[in-house]
Design an enzyme around this catalytic site. Structure first.
Site, PDB file in Angstrom:
ATOM      1  N   HIS A  77       0.835  -1.197   0.000  1.00  0.00           N
ATOM      2  CA  HIS A  77       0.000   0.000   0.000  1.00  0.00           C
ATOM      3  C   HIS A  77       0.871   1.250   0.000  1.00  0.00           C
ATOM      4  O   HIS A  77       2.081   1.183   0.180  1.00  0.00           O
ATOM      5  CB  HIS A  77      -1.037   0.007   1.130  1.00  0.00           C
ATOM      6  CG  HIS A  77      -0.476  -0.145   2.501  1.00  0.00           C
ATOM      7  ND1 HIS A  77      -0.750  -1.237   3.266  1.00  0.00           N
ATOM      8  CD2 HIS A  77       0.316   0.650   3.250  1.00  0.00           C
ATOM      9  CE1 HIS A  77      -0.150  -1.114   4.436  1.00  0.00           C
ATOM     10  NE2 HIS A  77       0.514   0.024   4.448  1.00  0.00           N
ATOM     11  N   GLU A 123       4.841   0.462   0.072  1.00  0.00           N
ATOM     12  CA  GLU A 123       5.551  -0.273   1.118  1.00  0.00           C
ATOM     13  C   GLU A 123       5.069  -1.713   1.115  1.00  0.00           C
ATOM     14  O   GLU A 123       3.890  -1.990   0.883  1.00  0.00           O
ATOM     15  CB  GLU A 123       5.352   0.361   2.487  1.00  0.00           C
ATOM     16  CG  GLU A 123       3.937   0.325   3.009  1.00  0.00           C
ATOM     17  CD  GLU A 123       3.818   0.872   4.421  1.00  0.00           C
ATOM     18  OE1 GLU A 123       3.892   0.058   5.372  1.00  0.00           O
ATOM     19  OE2 GLU A 123       3.635   2.091   4.559  1.00  0.00           O
ATOM     20  N   HIS A 164       9.379  -0.023  11.757  1.00  0.00           N
ATOM     21  CA  HIS A 164       8.716   0.541  12.927  1.00  0.00           C
ATOM     22  C   HIS A 164       9.725   0.590  14.069  1.00  0.00           C
ATOM     23  O   HIS A 164      10.637  -0.241  14.147  1.00  0.00           O
ATOM     24  CB  HIS A 164       7.519  -0.323  13.335  1.00  0.00           C
ATOM     25  CG  HIS A 164       6.364  -0.217  12.400  1.00  0.00           C
ATOM     26  ND1 HIS A 164       5.545   0.887  12.348  1.00  0.00           N
ATOM     27  CD2 HIS A 164       5.897  -1.080  11.464  1.00  0.00           C
ATOM     28  CE1 HIS A 164       4.614   0.698  11.434  1.00  0.00           C
ATOM     29  NE2 HIS A 164       4.806  -0.486  10.869  1.00  0.00           N
TER      30      HIS A 164
END
Length: 177
Positions: A77, A123, A164
């Site tokens: 996405h 990504e 992350h």
């Protein structure tokens, strides 16, 4: 005698040719991502250093479908990189500079993500062991892990790897290489 001299000359030529240095193969870059993960024994978060091979990440990107969130898992996405769909920087955001003009240009992202003149970043999950993410997995979808390979739509130019900061949540930060 002439035959022996010729044989020695051929042998010396072969040894010289084999001894010549050959060009070195370029090694794939290793990307290092820092990620806090909970230690199940202590129940406390610890910093983990995760290593990703660029060739594996590029392979993950090339095997991913060229779509924006239209799979069972929603990957790949759009990676906004701090921009809106018209290429304007969102307030309080600083885009990552990739060092590649295809990756650094402001995006054009139509409502459905597949407009004729669209160009933006996608990504897709990538893993230290290089395995392919099952993009068609539905609920419960496969764990995407903390890191993503970032690449361009529609040309799939590799931009880099982000992760992350804590497990699979929070901001995505550029990993070092």
């Amino acid at each position: 005698m002439v035959a022996i001299k010729n044989l020695v000359l051929v042998a010396l030529t072969a040894v010289t040719a084999l001894a010549m240095p050959s060009p070195l193969e370029e090694r794939a870059a290793t990307w290092t991502c820092m990620n806090e993960q909970k230690n199940p024994k202590t129940n406390k978060y610890e910093n983990k250093r995760l290593l990703y091979n660029q060739n594996n990440a590029e392979s993950n990107a090339h095997h991913a479908p060229l779509s924006d969130g239209k799979t069972g898992s929603s990957y790949p996405h759009w990676f906004t990189n701090g921009y809106d769909g018209d290429g304007k920087i969102l307030k309080g955001r600083t885009p990552i500079k990739w060092g590649n003009s295809d990756c650094d240009r402001p995006p054009k992202h139509s409502k459905n993500g597949d407009g004729k003149n669209d160009h933006y970043l996608l990504e897709f999950p990538t893993f230290p062991d290089g395995h392919q993410y099952n993009f068609d997995s539905k609920k419960p979808k496969e764990d995407p892990g903390p890191a993503r390979v970032i690449y361009t739509y529609p040309n799939k130019v590799f931009c880099g790897i982000v992760a992350h900061t804590r497990e699979n949540q929070g901001d995505l930060k550029l990993c070092s290489h």
